[in-house]
Design an enzyme around this catalytic site. Sequence first.
Site, PDB file in Angstrom:
ATOM      1  N   ARG A 227       1.107  -1.355  -0.205  1.00  0.00           N
ATOM      2  CA  ARG A 227      -0.026  -0.401  -0.062  1.00  0.00           C
ATOM      3  C   ARG A 227       0.806   0.964   0.010  1.00  0.00           C
ATOM      4  NH1 ARG A 227      -2.033  -3.818   4.166  1.00  0.00           N
ATOM      5  NH2 ARG A 227      -4.812  -3.725   3.296  1.00  0.00           N
TER       6      ARG A 227
ATOM      7  N   HIS B 175      -2.886   2.255  -5.732  1.00  0.00           N
ATOM      8  CA  HIS B 175      -3.640   0.972  -5.658  1.00  0.00           C
ATOM      9  C   HIS B 175      -4.062   0.187  -6.598  1.00  0.00           C
ATOM     10  CE1 HIS B 175      -4.810  -0.204  -2.395  1.00  0.00           C
ATOM     11  NE2 HIS B 175      -6.582  -0.815  -2.015  1.00  0.00           N
TER      12      HIS B 175
ATOM     13  N   TYR C 169      -9.602  -7.579  -5.273  1.00  0.00           N
ATOM     14  CA  TYR C 169      -9.205  -7.177  -5.624  1.00  0.00           C
ATOM     15  C   TYR C 169      -8.467  -8.124  -7.295  1.00  0.00           C
ATOM     16  CZ  TYR C 169      -7.223  -4.261  -2.543  1.00  0.00           C
ATOM     17  OH  TYR C 169      -7.742  -3.092  -1.265  1.00  0.00           O
TER      18      TYR C 169
END
Length: 213
Positions: A63, A163, A198
């Site tokens: 992240r 992201h 994801y």
Amino acid sequence: MKTTHEGKRSAGGGRRQVRPANPRGKAPTFTELELDDVFDSFNHRYDKRDRVIFMFSFFLGLRAKELAGLKLGDVLHPSGQVKAGVRLRAETTKGLKVRETFLEKKELLEALDDFLAERKKQGRFDMDQPLFMSQKGGHFSPNTMQKLFARLFLKAGFRGSSHSGRRTFATRLNAMGVDLRSIQVLMGHAFVSTTQGYVETSPERLRKFIKLL
């Protein structure tokens, strides 16, 4: 995946593959050719640093907050040797939990060595210093790290965010047959249902499944 500025083209002469449409609100994933185009655009003062930042995002799934919080000592032994794994400190992770990831990919290690050699020449090599220094010489904040990603993607001609690396990381692992539980651990998700969100499925991957019947 290449890391130099040589360029890379498909058999039809084009550079980029068309990615499928992304679900509303989700960061776009990137193909290998598209990521090569991003790296090709890195020709600025901090390109060695930024190349490693992007690789830590795309190949380790970190992240923005985790990237911003890394110190030299998180990736190096006191001797200066690169560690086999990066232990993310609890204060830098979203869930405040210690997580480990692994420095195994050859291209990433080569880019990291190149970047660290430059840092050493600059004399900024204290283990408590940020791994990725901002222009002011301190840590990035999560917000300024996110802005760096957006700016560099835009410079390369893409829409992307910090992201994008995490979503691409999860999608590529899943496409390679890695089980969702292992991907969940590497991503630092509390629930496997979060990890599932994801993973992006492409028409090419679905075709391969149909061929198995």
